[in-house]
Design a protein around this motif. Sequence first.
Motif, PDB file in Angstrom:
ATOM      1  N   GLN A  75       6.975   0.411   7.863  1.00 56.88           N
ATOM      2  CA  GLN A  75       6.834   0.270   6.405  1.00 56.88           C
ATOM      3  C   GLN A  75       6.147  -1.039   6.017  1.00 56.88           C
ATOM      4  OE1 GLN A  75       7.904   2.623   4.040  1.00 56.88           O
ATOM      5  NE2 GLN A  75       6.863   1.324   2.545  1.00 56.88           N
ATOM      6  N   ASP A  76       6.461  -2.133   6.749  1.00 52.68           N
ATOM      7  CA  ASP A  76       5.885  -3.427   6.371  1.00 52.68           C
ATOM      8  C   ASP A  76       4.402  -3.541   6.708  1.00 52.68           C
ATOM      9  OD1 ASP A  76       6.440  -3.330   9.057  1.00 52.68           O
ATOM     10  OD2 ASP A  76       6.917  -5.471   9.226  1.00 52.68           O
ATOM     11  N   PRO A 119       0.362  -1.183   2.692  1.00 57.33           N
ATOM     12  CA  PRO A 119       0.488  -1.771   1.346  1.00 57.33           C
ATOM     13  C   PRO A 119       1.443  -0.950   0.490  1.00 57.33           C
ATOM     14  CG  PRO A 119      -1.829  -1.360   1.938  1.00 57.33           C
ATOM     15  CD  PRO A 119      -0.988  -0.677   2.952  1.00 57.33           C
ATOM     16  N   SER A 120       2.084  -1.612  -0.497  1.00 51.53           N
ATOM     17  CA  SER A 120       3.026  -0.894  -1.363  1.00 51.53           C
ATOM     18  C   SER A 120       2.268   0.094  -2.247  1.00 51.53           C
ATOM     19  CB  SER A 120       3.797  -1.882  -2.245  1.00 51.53           C
ATOM     20  OG  SER A 120       2.916  -2.495  -3.169  1.00 51.53           O
ATOM     21  N   GLY A 121       2.824   1.293  -2.358  1.00 51.19           N
ATOM     22  CA  GLY A 121       2.205   2.326  -3.202  1.00 51.19           C
ATOM     23  C   GLY A 121       1.209   3.191  -2.477  1.00 51.19           C
ATOM     24  N   ASN A 181      -4.997   3.968  -5.351  1.00 50.20           N
ATOM     25  CA  ASN A 181      -3.631   3.514  -5.031  1.00 50.20           C
ATOM     26  C   ASN A 181      -3.123   4.183  -3.755  1.00 50.20           C
ATOM     27  OD1 ASN A 181      -3.591   1.902  -7.263  1.00 50.20           O
ATOM     28  ND2 ASN A 181      -2.276   3.221  -8.503  1.00 50.20           N
ATOM     29  N   GLY A 218      -3.006   1.157  -1.723  1.00 54.53           N
ATOM     30  CA  GLY A 218      -1.835   0.514  -2.316  1.00 54.53           C
ATOM     31  C   GLY A 218      -2.133   0.087  -3.742  1.00 54.53           C
ATOM     32  N   MET A 254      -1.399  -2.782  -5.345  1.00 49.59           N
ATOM     33  CA  MET A 254      -1.256  -4.209  -5.629  1.00 49.59           C
ATOM     34  C   MET A 254      -2.423  -4.757  -6.458  1.00 49.59           C
ATOM     35  SD  MET A 254       0.919  -6.684  -5.000  1.00 49.59           S
ATOM     36  CE  MET A 254       1.775  -6.410  -3.469  1.00 49.59           C
TER      37      MET A 254
END
Length: 319
Positions: A228-229, A232-234, A286, A290, A292
């Motif tokens: 997960q890390d 990127p988020s999203g 996105n 991601g 961001m």
Amino acid sequence: MGPHSHHATASHRGPSSLFLLSETNTVRQYTRFIIEWPPFEYAVLLTIIANCVVLALEEHLPRGDKTALAKKLETTETYFLAIFCVEASLKILALGFVLHPGSYLRNIWNIMDFFVVVTGSMTVFAESNVRVDVDLRMLRSFRVLRPLKLVSRIPSLQVVLKSIIKAMAPLLQIGLLVLFAIVIFAIIGLEFYAGVLHKTCYTLEDVRKIRLEGEVPTPCNTDTTVPQDKIPSGAYRCDHNVSACREEWEGPNFGITSFDNIGYAMLTVFQCITMEGWTTILYWMNDALGNMFNWIYFVPLIVLGSFFMLNLVLGVLSG
């Protein structure tokens, strides 16, 4: 009447119409009276409106068939054309054809009327003489100009059209400014988004088959085997149990909606500033990269390109 007044009248005589009818000719005076007579103007106006209604009632049927109403209305074509021919002939008799100032073809609206009459006559001739090898659809398409005859009858419409034509030069400058903004945003998009929309989820059973999560494929960033890390988020992750994220997809909208080259990038930017489906493009970005930093590109694009640049056009027109 004294000799001086007679001399003044003679010197103010206008040029002859069609080299036949002088300014004082009875026929010419009557035709001039008729074309300026309000009932004649209203009759022509009603004819144009009726012709618009007839053109609007056409219907498409399979195998080129026509409805009974359409067949009846087709017979009115000759009558409309005859009325327009009579109107043009009266004006030519009264005003003269083209050679002197104030004549029929020196007015741009009359040129359009004359063009409508000539193309209509050609259509009727071609339909009656089947041996003439002419594409009738091409000739019949000129009938769409007939509603424009309304413009030559309604002065307020002429004012609006003239304003738009006068605004063409400033509009061209605004157009260049909008083009400049599109090119700038397209180049920025090219730097950040080139090639990012070609990954999507492919099924594990058939590696050539795209796995559809909805109605259309969605770009992916990676699959769920990646920690997960690391993503990127999203960003969108494929389910590694049933699919794999592979970079073999042509991209959304057959690869047209992308930033792969300057042409596609400008097209995508133009679609965004018209605000037609720009949110979908944002969500695709996105999914691929991601959520961001994408707003840093898309928010100025909409605020500057759509709210500001495109609305300058309205400012010029209203001015």
